[in-house]
Motif scaffolding. Sequence first.
Motif, short mmCIF file in Angstrom:
data_model
loop_
_atom_site.label_atom_id
_atom_site.label_comp_id
_atom_site.label_asym_id
_atom_site.label_seq_id
_atom_site.Cartn_x
_atom_site.Cartn_y
_atom_site.Cartn_z
N UNK A 190 1.04 -1.47 0.37
CA UNK A 190 -0.01 -0.26 0.05
C UNK A 190 1.15 1.58 -0.02
N UNK A 191 0.82 2.34 -0.77
CA UNK A 191 0.82 3.50 -0.93
C UNK A 191 2.28 3.64 -2.09
N UNK A 192 2.20 2.76 -2.95
CA UNK A 192 3.27 2.83 -4.09
C UNK A 192 3.01 4.07 -5.18
N UNK A 193 3.73 4.34 -5.56
CA UNK A 193 2.63 5.71 -5.97
C UNK A 193 1.99 5.54 -7.45
N UNK A 194 2.60 4.66 -7.91
CA UNK A 194 2.22 4.36 -9.47
C UNK A 194 1.60 3.27 -10.42
N UNK A 195 1.88 1.68 -9.36
CA UNK A 195 0.58 0.86 -9.81
C UNK A 195 0.47 0.39 -8.41
N UNK A 196 -0.91 -1.16 -8.23
CA UNK A 196 -1.24 -1.34 -6.83
C UNK A 196 -0.82 -3.16 -7.34
N UNK A 197 -0.38 -3.71 -8.54
CA UNK A 197 -0.38 -5.05 -8.82
C UNK A 197 1.13 -5.30 -9.76
N UNK A 198 1.69 -6.00 -9.23
CA UNK A 198 3.24 -6.23 -9.99
C UNK A 198 2.40 -7.89 -10.06
N UNK A 199 3.33 -8.42 -11.72
CA UNK A 199 2.67 -9.49 -12.67
C UNK A 199 4.19 -9.59 -13.45
N UNK A 200 4.72 -11.13 -12.71
CA UNK A 200 6.19 -11.39 -13.66
C UNK A 200 5.79 -12.55 -14.34
N UNK A 201 6.98 -12.86 -15.14
CA UNK A 201 7.02 -14.18 -16.15
C UNK A 201 7.36 -15.03 -14.50
N UNK A 202 7.64 -16.20 -15.22
CA UNK A 202 7.79 -17.88 -14.23
C UNK A 202 8.86 -17.83 -13.92
N UNK A 203 9.80 -16.95 -14.98
CA UNK A 203 11.73 -17.21 -14.80
C UNK A 203 11.78 -15.97 -13.63
N UNK A 204 10.63 -15.24 -13.47
CA UNK A 204 10.93 -13.75 -12.41
C UNK A 204 11.81 -13.09 -13.14
N UNK A 205 11.77 -13.25 -14.61
CA UNK A 205 12.66 -11.80 -15.28
C UNK A 205 12.12 -10.49 -16.33
N UNK A 206 10.78 -10.82 -16.34
CA UNK A 206 10.11 -10.21 -16.91
C UNK A 206 8.91 -9.46 -16.34
N UNK A 207 9.42 -8.35 -16.03
CA UNK A 207 7.95 -7.39 -14.90
C UNK A 207 6.82 -6.65 -15.93
N UNK A 208 6.28 -6.83 -15.68
CA UNK A 208 4.97 -5.48 -15.68
C UNK A 208 4.56 -4.77 -14.30
N UNK A 209 3.56 -3.62 -14.40
CA UNK A 209 2.83 -3.27 -13.05
C UNK A 209 1.40 -3.10 -13.77
N UNK A 210 0.47 -3.12 -12.60
CA UNK A 210 -0.96 -2.47 -12.72
C UNK A 210 -1.53 -1.31 -12.19
#
Length: 180
Positions: free
Chosen positions: A34-54
């Motif tokens: 809570x309080x992260x300014x630009x996103x609410x959800x973090x998404x990653x690949x199974x390997x943990x190398x590719x990230x995006x956020x929502x």
Amino acid sequence: MNAIDATTVTGAAGEHLVMSRLLSRGYIAALAPQGVPNFDIVVTSLEGTQLCAFQVKTRWAKGSDGGWHMRQKHEELQNPNIFYCFVDLGKEPSSAPTVHVVPSQIVAKVIRESHQTWLANPGARGQSRNDSAVRRLLPDYEKLMGPETPYKKDWLEPYRENWDQIASITRPAQKAEEQP
């Protein structure tokens, strides 16, 4: 329930709905602190190398313009790995909610253009408008921007439940030897 509680609960409902949509499609997703300014959800690949956020914006379909509250900072947030999820919970708790998944670059452009148009046009009594940090993302900008706007009714439809657009970020292409 007071207004603050209703807003908090509505926001949480939208975030959990988006989490459900992501997880059911096989994405690795987690709520950001809570309080992260630009996103609410973090998404990653199974390997943990590719990230995006929502960043999730949630509303009930009860307002007059059908839009979502935004801020000035959303005009500047333009990252190919950040998406907005505009959640419409419907008019009643039993309504089927919808989610529009929109890249942050598109949101920034629409918010910036629509706000500049709003500032350039006089208010209801002909007065100049005062700038503020408040913005609105609308499903139809024709009333504000005129019939030539590209953001007419249904401009959000290509983004309705469009989760496939994040696959190129979170699911890197298979190696050539793995492809059939």
